[in-house]
Design a protein around this motif. Structure first.
Motif, PDB file in Angstrom:
ATOM      1  N   UNK A 264    -110.143  51.206 -42.519  1.00 46.50           N
ATOM      2  CA  UNK A 264    -109.582  52.409 -42.838  1.00 46.50           C
ATOM      3  C   UNK A 264    -110.013  53.892 -42.088  1.00 46.50           C
ATOM      4  N   UNK A 265    -111.049  53.629 -42.136  1.00 46.54           N
ATOM      5  CA  UNK A 265    -111.475  55.282 -40.716  1.00 46.54           C
ATOM      6  C   UNK A 265    -112.626  54.262 -40.319  1.00 46.54           C
ATOM      7  N   UNK A 266    -112.390  55.041 -39.216  1.00 46.92           N
ATOM      8  CA  UNK A 266    -113.780  55.097 -37.698  1.00 46.92           C
ATOM      9  C   UNK A 266    -114.849  56.392 -38.292  1.00 46.92           C
ATOM     10  N   UNK A 267    -115.871  55.636 -37.149  1.00 42.67           N
ATOM     11  CA  UNK A 267    -116.799  56.849 -37.140  1.00 42.67           C
ATOM     12  C   UNK A 267    -116.566  57.050 -35.603  1.00 42.67           C
TER      13      UNK A 267
ATOM     14  N   UNK B 170    -106.219  57.484 -30.161  1.00 41.24           N
ATOM     15  CA  UNK B 170    -107.945  58.312 -30.976  1.00 41.24           C
ATOM     16  C   UNK B 170    -108.847  59.161 -30.279  1.00 41.24           C
ATOM     17  N   UNK B 171    -109.300  58.672 -28.985  1.00 42.34           N
ATOM     18  CA  UNK B 171    -109.993  60.178 -28.687  1.00 42.34           C
ATOM     19  C   UNK B 171    -109.244  61.192 -28.643  1.00 42.34           C
ATOM     20  N   UNK B 172    -107.895  61.285 -27.934  1.00 42.06           N
ATOM     21  CA  UNK B 172    -106.904  62.371 -28.130  1.00 42.06           C
ATOM     22  C   UNK B 172    -107.193  62.700 -29.285  1.00 42.06           C
ATOM     23  N   UNK B 173    -107.087  62.225 -30.524  1.00 43.33           N
ATOM     24  CA  UNK B 173    -106.612  62.324 -32.092  1.00 43.33           C
ATOM     25  C   UNK B 173    -108.164  63.470 -32.595  1.00 43.33           C
ATOM     26  N   UNK B 174    -109.424  62.819 -32.241  1.00 39.89           N
ATOM     27  CA  UNK B 174    -110.957  63.218 -31.992  1.00 39.89           C
ATOM     28  C   UNK B 174    -110.987  64.411 -31.130  1.00 39.89           C
TER      29      UNK B 174
ATOM     30  N   UNK C 209    -103.445  52.973 -38.139  1.00 37.95           N
ATOM     31  CA  UNK C 209    -103.537  52.055 -38.696  1.00 37.95           C
ATOM     32  C   UNK C 209    -102.611  50.667 -38.581  1.00 37.95           C
ATOM     33  N   UNK C 210    -100.831  51.082 -38.076  1.00 38.22           N
ATOM     34  CA  UNK C 210    -100.833  49.910 -37.368  1.00 38.22           C
ATOM     35  C   UNK C 210    -100.721  49.169 -36.275  1.00 38.22           C
ATOM     36  N   UNK C 211    -100.923  50.305 -35.394  1.00 42.80           N
ATOM     37  CA  UNK C 211    -100.868  50.337 -34.496  1.00 42.80           C
ATOM     38  C   UNK C 211    -102.174  49.009 -33.998  1.00 42.80           C
ATOM     39  N   UNK C 212    -103.626  50.232 -34.665  1.00 41.69           N
ATOM     40  CA  UNK C 212    -104.668  49.260 -34.062  1.00 41.69           C
ATOM     41  C   UNK C 212    -104.161  47.595 -34.706  1.00 41.69           C
ATOM     42  N   UNK C 213    -103.487  47.461 -35.783  1.00 40.34           N
ATOM     43  CA  UNK C 213    -103.197  45.513 -36.599  1.00 40.34           C
ATOM     44  C   UNK C 213    -103.010  45.215 -35.345  1.00 40.34           C
TER      45      UNK C 213
ATOM     46  N   UNK D   9    -108.285  56.926 -40.874  1.00 44.84           N
ATOM     47  CA  UNK D   9    -106.670  56.548 -39.773  1.00 44.84           C
ATOM     48  C   UNK D   9    -105.466  56.680 -40.718  1.00 44.84           C
ATOM     49  N   UNK D  10    -104.313  57.782 -40.111  1.00 43.81           N
ATOM     50  CA  UNK D  10    -103.389  57.436 -40.133  1.00 43.81           C
ATOM     51  C   UNK D  10    -102.396  56.716 -40.038  1.00 43.81           C
ATOM     52  N   UNK D  11    -100.817  55.999 -40.795  1.00 42.46           N
ATOM     53  CA  UNK D  11    -100.658  54.762 -41.090  1.00 42.46           C
ATOM     54  C   UNK D  11    -100.201  54.319 -39.728  1.00 42.46           C
ATOM     55  N   UNK D  12     -99.294  55.871 -39.003  1.00 44.32           N
ATOM     56  CA  UNK D  12     -99.113  54.382 -37.393  1.00 44.32           C
ATOM     57  C   UNK D  12    -100.004  53.759 -36.886  1.00 44.32           C
TER      58      UNK D  12
END
Length: 286
Positions: free
Chosen positions: A101-104, A162-166, A140-144, A135-138
């Motif tokens: 549900x989250x990354x670091x 993920x990088x752009x979000x960070x 999370x689903x993309x990673x799945x 991770x938001x739902x979108x």
């Protein structure tokens, strides 16, 4: 770095190869030039030009890192810098255990050995070892989906997203930087060369103490000098560089028998007070 990968993808998952194919179709159907078709496809994807679109795409470089031509500027950082993101190693683990549900994330400043240009090295590390990102739902689903498909381009796109979000919330104060790194970034921002613009340093290659500290002065323009406290110690949260004029430089007594005292004089002229240096006896060589 030279990019040799055939993978090029936007962070939303759109493949550049597909957009090129779309542009050929538009060119044929609307009887316009190839350049006009590319521009039209780029605008339809939310970019001002095809060049801007390509610059925002993500690829794998020859070392297998996820990279982009886009530059990022963290809050509190003086310059936009390129990004290199170490590839995620957890995809296969997630295939067995499920997507977390989250990354670091951890970000460090690096410098290319050939050009000395700085860059941001983004690593996804174990939970609580860096800055945790839920991770938001979108996402999370993309990673799945990327786990399930096994597609390299899908995974590159997700990591780019993920990088752009960070980069949208990460602050420069969170970076593990040394005082030397901070000075190098300021020289880069000002376009100061480490070799050509070096104005003064102790004539012996002396760097003091375990942290290899030294004071160096660089020409930063007419009647302007940049005084840098360069050290391998962690950035202390204090200013480690400052500007002085030629007159302020000349006002510091030049004593070849006590360079330590001279260096402290330059620091003082630049408005820099660093406890580590103040603790040492300024008259140790008198």
């Amino acid at each position: 770095m030279t990019n040799k990968s055939t993978i090029a993808v936007l962070s939303n998952g759109t493949r550049i190869a597909q957009l090129k194919s779309d542009a050929k179709r538009v060119e044929r159907e609307q009887d316009i030039s190839h350049a006009e078709a590319l521009a039209k496809v780029a605008r339809g994807s939310g970019y001002d030009s095809w060049e801007d679109l390509i610059a925002a795409s993500w690829e794998l470089d020859e070392d297998g890192d996820v990279v982009t031509q886009k530059r990022f500027q963290l809050f509190g950082m003086p310059s936009e810098l390129p990004v290199v993101s170490a590839p995620l190693d957890e995809w296969e683990d997630w295939a067995e255990e499920g997507v977390p549900e989250m990354v670091s994330v951890d970000i460090a400043v690096g410098f290319y050995s050939d050009t000395t240009e700085p860059y941001l090295h983004v690593s996804f590390v174990g939970i609580d070892e860096g800055t945790n990102v839920a991770l938001d739902m979108e996402m999370y689903e993309r990673m799945e989906d990327a786990v399930a498909s096994g597609s390299v381009s899908d995974r590159v796109a997700v990591q780019g997203a993920l990088v752009e979000e960070v980069m949208g919330f990460y602050e420069a104060d969170w970076l593990e930087m040394t005082a030397r790194d901070v000075c190098k970034l300021e020289r880069f921002r000002l376009g100061i060369s480490q070799d050509e613009d070096l104005f003064w340093q102790e004539p012996t290659p002396a760097n003091y103490g375990a942290n290899q500290e030294a004071v160096r002065i660089y020409r930063a323009g007419p009647d302007q000098l940049l005084v840098c406290y360069e050290s391998d110690s962690k950035h202390p949260g204090e200013e480690v560089f400052g500007m002085i004029t030629d007159a302020q430089y000349d006002a510091v007594p030049h004593n070849p028998y006590n360079y330590w005292k001279m260096m402290n004089g330059y620091l003082s002229a630049a408005g820099l007070t660093l406890n580590e240096r103040d603790e040492r006896d300024p008259d140790m060589w008198d």
